[in-house]
Design a protein around this motif. Structure first.
Motif, PDB file in Angstrom:
ATOM      1  N   THR A 163       0.756  -1.442   0.108  1.00 31.80           N
ATOM      2  CA  THR A 163       0.059  -0.083  -0.050  1.00 31.80           C
ATOM      3  C   THR A 163       1.012   1.206  -0.076  1.00 31.80           C
ATOM      4  O   THR A 163       0.471   2.249  -0.636  1.00 31.80           O
ATOM      5  CB  THR A 163      -1.028   0.082   1.256  1.00 31.80           C
ATOM      6  OG1 THR A 163      -1.882  -1.183   1.071  1.00 31.80           O
ATOM      7  CG2 THR A 163      -1.839   1.300   0.984  1.00 31.80           C
ATOM      8  N   GLU A 164       1.853   1.315   0.732  1.00 29.76           N
ATOM      9  CA  GLU A 164       2.795   2.513   0.928  1.00 29.76           C
ATOM     10  C   GLU A 164       3.685   2.568  -0.361  1.00 29.76           C
ATOM     11  O   GLU A 164       3.771   3.692  -0.757  1.00 29.76           O
ATOM     12  CB  GLU A 164       3.679   2.551   2.063  1.00 29.76           C
ATOM     13  CG  GLU A 164       4.761   3.481   1.993  1.00 29.76           C
ATOM     14  CD  GLU A 164       4.230   4.816   2.577  1.00 29.76           C
ATOM     15  OE1 GLU A 164       4.786   5.983   2.501  1.00 29.76           O
ATOM     16  OE2 GLU A 164       2.968   5.075   2.373  1.00 29.76           O
ATOM     17  N   LEU A 165       3.969   1.550  -0.964  1.00 24.95           N
ATOM     18  CA  LEU A 165       4.715   1.553  -2.260  1.00 24.95           C
ATOM     19  C   LEU A 165       3.865   2.204  -3.086  1.00 24.95           C
ATOM     20  O   LEU A 165       4.219   2.978  -4.052  1.00 24.95           O
ATOM     21  CB  LEU A 165       5.003   0.067  -2.601  1.00 24.95           C
ATOM     22  CG  LEU A 165       5.590  -0.087  -4.119  1.00 24.95           C
ATOM     23  CD1 LEU A 165       6.794   0.675  -4.247  1.00 24.95           C
ATOM     24  CD2 LEU A 165       5.766  -1.489  -4.519  1.00 24.95           C
ATOM     25  N   PHE A 166       2.654   1.701  -3.304  1.00 26.19           N
ATOM     26  CA  PHE A 166       1.641   2.258  -4.502  1.00 26.19           C
ATOM     27  C   PHE A 166       1.692   3.952  -4.269  1.00 26.19           C
ATOM     28  O   PHE A 166       1.506   4.473  -5.078  1.00 26.19           O
ATOM     29  CB  PHE A 166       0.342   1.496  -4.398  1.00 26.19           C
ATOM     30  CG  PHE A 166       0.264   0.393  -5.102  1.00 26.19           C
ATOM     31  CD1 PHE A 166       1.253  -0.097  -5.975  1.00 26.19           C
ATOM     32  CD2 PHE A 166      -0.933  -0.698  -4.707  1.00 26.19           C
ATOM     33  CE1 PHE A 166       1.199  -1.327  -6.367  1.00 26.19           C
ATOM     34  CE2 PHE A 166      -0.870  -1.947  -5.489  1.00 26.19           C
ATOM     35  CZ  PHE A 166       0.046  -2.364  -6.326  1.00 26.19           C
ATOM     36  N   ARG A 167       1.686   4.233  -2.805  1.00 22.46           N
ATOM     37  CA  ARG A 167       1.279   5.704  -2.667  1.00 22.46           C
ATOM     38  C   ARG A 167       2.582   6.563  -3.202  1.00 22.46           C
ATOM     39  O   ARG A 167       2.173   7.370  -3.500  1.00 22.46           O
ATOM     40  CB  ARG A 167       1.186   5.758  -0.993  1.00 22.46           C
ATOM     41  CG  ARG A 167       0.833   7.280  -0.620  1.00 22.46           C
ATOM     42  CD  ARG A 167       0.830   7.674   0.895  1.00 22.46           C
ATOM     43  NE  ARG A 167       2.207   7.599   1.482  1.00 22.46           N
ATOM     44  CZ  ARG A 167       2.741   8.523   1.396  1.00 22.46           C
ATOM     45  NH1 ARG A 167       2.477   9.783   1.040  1.00 22.46           N
ATOM     46  NH2 ARG A 167       4.222   8.612   1.784  1.00 22.46           N
ATOM     47  N   LEU A 168       3.809   5.798  -2.985  1.00 19.73           N
ATOM     48  CA  LEU A 168       5.066   6.819  -3.448  1.00 19.73           C
ATOM     49  C   LEU A 168       5.002   6.682  -4.935  1.00 19.73           C
ATOM     50  O   LEU A 168       5.666   7.473  -5.357  1.00 19.73           O
ATOM     51  CB  LEU A 168       6.268   5.802  -2.836  1.00 19.73           C
ATOM     52  CG  LEU A 168       6.661   6.038  -1.339  1.00 19.73           C
ATOM     53  CD1 LEU A 168       7.985   5.126  -1.004  1.00 19.73           C
ATOM     54  CD2 LEU A 168       6.904   7.609  -0.947  1.00 19.73           C
ATOM     55  N   ILE A 169       4.483   5.582  -5.475  1.00 23.83           N
ATOM     56  CA  ILE A 169       4.516   5.586  -7.189  1.00 23.83           C
ATOM     57  C   ILE A 169       3.345   6.359  -7.622  1.00 23.83           C
ATOM     58  O   ILE A 169       3.549   7.153  -8.531  1.00 23.83           O
ATOM     59  CB  ILE A 169       4.449   3.939  -7.456  1.00 23.83           C
ATOM     60  CG1 ILE A 169       5.784   3.492  -7.160  1.00 23.83           C
ATOM     61  CG2 ILE A 169       4.234   3.918  -9.061  1.00 23.83           C
ATOM     62  CD1 ILE A 169       5.762   1.851  -7.339  1.00 23.83           C
ATOM     63  N   LYS A 170       2.118   6.558  -7.054  1.00 23.76           N
ATOM     64  CA  LYS A 170       0.954   6.640  -7.625  1.00 23.76           C
ATOM     65  C   LYS A 170       0.394   8.076  -6.838  1.00 23.76           C
ATOM     66  O   LYS A 170      -0.242   8.841  -7.376  1.00 23.76           O
ATOM     67  CB  LYS A 170      -0.187   5.614  -7.693  1.00 23.76           C
ATOM     68  CG  LYS A 170       0.125   4.499  -8.506  1.00 23.76           C
ATOM     69  CD  LYS A 170      -0.984   3.365  -8.327  1.00 23.76           C
ATOM     70  CE  LYS A 170      -0.479   2.065  -9.065  1.00 23.76           C
ATOM     71  NZ  LYS A 170      -1.799   1.124  -8.844  1.00 23.76           N
ATOM     72  N   PHE A 180       0.617  13.302  -1.112  1.00 20.75           N
ATOM     73  CA  PHE A 180       2.109  13.247  -1.893  1.00 20.75           C
ATOM     74  C   PHE A 180       1.745  13.021  -3.503  1.00 20.75           C
ATOM     75  O   PHE A 180       0.629  12.350  -3.434  1.00 20.75           O
ATOM     76  CB  PHE A 180       2.869  12.319  -1.307  1.00 20.75           C
ATOM     77  CG  PHE A 180       4.155  12.173  -2.130  1.00 20.75           C
ATOM     78  CD1 PHE A 180       5.045  13.299  -2.285  1.00 20.75           C
ATOM     79  CD2 PHE A 180       4.590  11.075  -2.846  1.00 20.75           C
ATOM     80  CE1 PHE A 180       6.151  13.097  -3.192  1.00 20.75           C
ATOM     81  CE2 PHE A 180       5.755  10.809  -3.593  1.00 20.75           C
ATOM     82  CZ  PHE A 180       6.664  11.817  -3.706  1.00 20.75           C
ATOM     83  N   THR A 181       2.323  13.624  -4.519  1.00 22.29           N
ATOM     84  CA  THR A 181       1.812  13.690  -5.688  1.00 22.29           C
ATOM     85  C   THR A 181       2.358  12.283  -6.353  1.00 22.29           C
ATOM     86  O   THR A 181       1.692  11.822  -7.455  1.00 22.29           O
ATOM     87  CB  THR A 181       2.313  14.719  -6.688  1.00 22.29           C
ATOM     88  OG1 THR A 181       3.886  14.732  -6.496  1.00 22.29           O
ATOM     89  CG2 THR A 181       1.588  16.085  -6.173  1.00 22.29           C
ATOM     90  N   GLY A 182       3.505  11.714  -5.760  1.00 23.89           N
ATOM     91  CA  GLY A 182       4.000  10.518  -6.361  1.00 23.89           C
ATOM     92  C   GLY A 182       5.183  10.606  -7.384  1.00 23.89           C
ATOM     93  O   GLY A 182       5.362  11.656  -7.661  1.00 23.89           O
TER      94      GLY A 182
END
Length: 563
Positions: A163-170, A180-182
Motif C-alpha cells: 500500500t505504501e509502495l503504491f502511494r509513493l509511486i501513484k 504526495f503527488t507520487g
C-alpha cells in the motif's frame, strides 16, 4: 500504554518536536574521534565497499561513434537508499551526496541528447532521517526533479508494504506527511504478481522511444524479497522466477517488433574491474534469458559489475549514490536493434566538480524539516557500542538492544536479527539521529509465547544458507561448530544456571519481521499469543534515555562457541 496503537509514539514525537532551523551538512562516515556534526546514515558498515580498484584506471577514450547508428546513453543507479545528504569515503576521498550525483548525471546527460535515466531498485528504504522521517518522499522528489525515465522496485521498496509502495509511486495521503503527488516516471516489475489475479501488480514492461528508436524495459526484483520483508506487508502477492518473467515479456516485446531490450533487475552480481570473474545471480539471469536482451542493470548487493555475459552487458554501480553506470549503446535505425554496447562505472568523487545547486537547495529544504529531532541528545556513553560480533557471534549492541526490548515488553527473553542492527554508536553524546541509524526500520515489537524446544529450534536455524547470529537477552547458550547444521546448539542456560526446559512455555520478544519468519527463521511463526508492542526504535531511544550519564556497557558473554 496501549501497545495496539501502532506507531503512535513515533508519530507524536515526530510532530510535536517541530521542524525548525536550517540544516546544511556534508556529512562523512562516523569516525572514532567523533566529528562535531554527523548526519545519520542508517546503514550497515559491511554493506559498503570503500576501496575500488577500478577508479585507479584511466578513463578509456570511447570509440568514435558510427554515424549510421543512433547513439543512446543510459545512466543508471541502484540501491540509493535515500542517501540525499550523506558523504562517504571511497579510496580515502569524499564521494556521494545527491547534489554531487546530480552534477555528474547532468554533466553526462549534456554529452548526448539521447539520454535516459534509469534506476534498478532500493531507491527508498533503510534511508537516513532526512528521507525516512518524511516517508521517503524527498527521495522520490529528487528522482522526479532529475527527470528519471524509468525504474524498478527493490526489496526495500516493500519495507512498509504494498500500500505504501503504491502511494509513493501513484501518489496519496499519509498521516505524517499529508498528500504526495507520487512518482513522475513509470516503475516496472514483471515478477511481482497478485496471487488472485495472476497479474503483475505493476506494469511488467514499458517501451520508451528515443530519437524514434523503441527500447523495451523489463523490471524484476529478487525472489528472496518475500523472506526479507515483513510478510503481512506483502500479503496476497508473490515473487515469481525472474528468468521466466523476463523471457515471457521479452517474447511479448518481440511480437511488437521491439528488438532493443533492457532489463532492470534488483538482483546481485559482481565482477573484476575489467569484467573478469563475473559471479552472482546476474550471471545466471544473463545466461538463461532471451538473446534479444541486450543490457541488464543489477543491484541488491551494493557491488561493482561491468561484464559481458552471453552477449549481454551486465552492470551494477555500487550503492548510496557513490557511483553510477554510464551505458552507451548504438542502435541500427534499419533493424532497430542494439548493435554495440559498452559501459563505465563512474564513482561520484566530490573533488573537481561543483554540486548541483538545485539539488543542494532541495536537500537543505528537507533537512530544515527534520533537524531538531535528529540532533536531540537522548543520552551518553563512555564506551563504543558496536555491532561487531565476536568469535561466538555476539555483539555489544546486540546485547544492549535485546536488553532494551526484553525490559520494555516484560518478557523472559528477547531475540533480534543482526540485519536489524544497522550501525554503531560511538562514545560520547548519543542523539536521536544516532539511535535511528542503528534501528532505522521502526519495526513493532511482538510479545509471544514459545516452548523451550521452539527456542532451541530457532537458534539452530542460524546456520542455514548463510550464518545469521541472532542476538539474545534473558538466557545464554553454547554452540559447537563441529556439529551438523540443525543441531549445533549444545546447551541453553537460564539466568539461574539451570537448563532451559524444552516443554516449558516462555515469553519472548522479537521484532515483527522476525516474528513472521523473516530471514528464514520460520520457527517464530509457530509462536502463540502474539501481542503488538512499541517500535524497536522507540524502545531503543527510551532505554538509552533511562541510563545514567556516560553509562558503560560491555559484551555480556551470552553466546559461547565450544569448538
Amino acid at each position: 500504554m496501549n501497545w495496539m496503537y501502532k506507531g503512535v509514539v513515533s508519530a507524536l514525537v515526530f510532530f510535536l518536536m517541530g521542524f525548525i532551523e536550517t540544516y546544511s551538512v556534508a556529512a562523512d562516515m562516523k569516525t572514532k574521534d567523533r566529528q562535531s556534526v554527523t548526519v545519520p546514515q542508517g546503514i550497515a558498515k559491511e554493506d559498503f565497499v570503500p576501496n575500488r580498484p577500478e577508479v585507479k584506471q584511466n578513463r578509456k577514450k570511447p570509440p568514435a561513434p558510427n554515424k549510421r547508428f543512433i547513439q543512446v546513453q543510459l545512466l543508471g543507479i541502484n540501491d540509493f537508499h535515500g542517501q540525499l545528504n550523506v558523504t562517504r569515503k571511497v579510496n580515502g576521498k569524499p564521494a556521494g551526496r545527491a547534489d554531487y550525483l546530480a552534477a555528474y548525471l547532468k554533466q553526462r546527460a549534456a554529452e548526448n541528447k539521447n539520454t535516459l535515466l534509469v534506476q534498478a531498485g532500493d531507491m527508498a528504504g533503510a534511508s537516513p532521517p532526512v528521507s525516512a522521517l518524511l516517508q521517503d518522499e524527498p527521495t522520490i522528489d529528487f528522482l522526479n526533479r532529475m527527470g528519471f525515465d524509468i525504474g524498478t522496485v527493490g526489496n526495500h521498496e516493500f519495507d512498509e508494504g504494498v500500500t505504501e509502495l503504491f502511494r509513493l509511486i501513484k501518489g496519496g495521503v499519509h498521516p505524517k506527511t499529508g498528500n504526495f503527488t507520487g512518482s513522475k516516471f513509470p516503475w516496472v516489475a514483471a515478477n511481482v504478481v497478485d496471487k488472485k489475479t495472476g497479474k503483475s501488480i505493476l506494469p511488467p514492461y514499458q517501451v520508451i522511444k528515443v530519437n524514434g528508436m523503441p527500447i523495451g524495459f523489463i523490471g524484476v526484483v529478487t525472489t528472496k524479497t518475500s523472506s526479507i520483508v515483513i510478510p503481512s506487508g506483502i500479503k496476497g502477492i508473490e515473487f515469481t522466477d525472474e528468468v521466466e518473467a523476463i523471457n515471457r515479456y521479452a517474447a511479448e516485446l518481440k511480437k511488437q517488433g521491439i528488438k532493443s531490450i533492457i532489463v532492470l533487475a534488483h538482483n546481485p552480481g559482481t565482477s573484476g574491474p575489467n569484467g573478469e570473474n563475473p559471479k552472482g545471480q546476474l550471471v545466471d539471469i544473463a545466461n538463461r534469458t532471451d538473446k534479444e536482451v541486450d543490457v541488464i542493470f543489477g543491484g541488491h548487493n551494493h557491488a561493482y559489475m561491468n561484464a559481458v555475459i552471453n552477449n549481454k552487458l551486465v552492470v551494477q554501480a555500487y550503492s548510496y549514490g557513490t557511483a553510477f553506470a554510464d551505458v552507451d549503446v548504438e542502435i541500427d535505425p534499419k533493424t532497430k536493434d542494439i548493435v554495440t554496447k559498452r559501459a563505465e562505472i563512474v564513482t561520484t568523487f566530490q573533488e573537481g566538480i561543483e554540486p548541483d545547486t538545485e539539488t543542494t537547495q532541495l536537500i537543505e529544504s528537507y533537512e530544515s524539516k527534520v533537524e531538531k529531532i535528529i540532533h536531540k541528545v537522548i543520552g551518553s556513553t563512555s564506551n563504543d557500542l558496536t555491532s561487531e560480533k565476536n568469535e561466538s557471534g555476539e555483539s555489544i549492541l546486540g546485547d544492549f538492544i535485546t536488553d532494551a526490548q526484553r525490559e520494555a515488553m516484560k518478557t523472559d527473553f528477547a531475540i533480534t536479527n543482526p540485519g536489524g542492527i544497522r550501525n554503531d554508536i560511538n562514545a560520547g553524546d548519543i542523539t536521536w539521529g544516532d539511535a535511528f541509524t542503528v534501528q532505522p526500520f521502526s519495526n513493532e515489537l511482538v510479545r509471544m509465547t514459545m516452548t523451550g524446544k521452539q527456542i532451541r529450534d530457532v537458534l539452530n536455524q542460524q546456520w542455514g544458507e548463510k550464518t545469521q547470529m541472532l542476538q539474545i537477552s534473558g538466557f545464554s547458550y553454547t554452540w559447537d561448530s563441529n556439529k551438523a547444521a540443525g543441531d549445533k546448539v549444545v546447551s541453553i542456560k537460564l539466568p539461574d544456571g539451570s537448563e532451559m526446559n524444552p516443554d516449558k512455555t516462555y515469553t519472548v520478544t522479537a521484532n515483527i519481521f522476525l516474528s513472521e519468519g523473516g530471514d528464514g527463521f520460520t520457527v517464530f511463526t509457530q509462536a502463540k499469543n502474539k501481542e503488538i508492542g512499541p517500535t524497536d526504535l522507540d524502545t531503543f531511544v527510551n532505554y538509552i534515555s533511562s541510563k545514567p550519564k556516560s553509562f558503560m556497557y560491555k559484551n555480556q558473554n551470552r553466546i559461547q562457541k565450544a569448538h
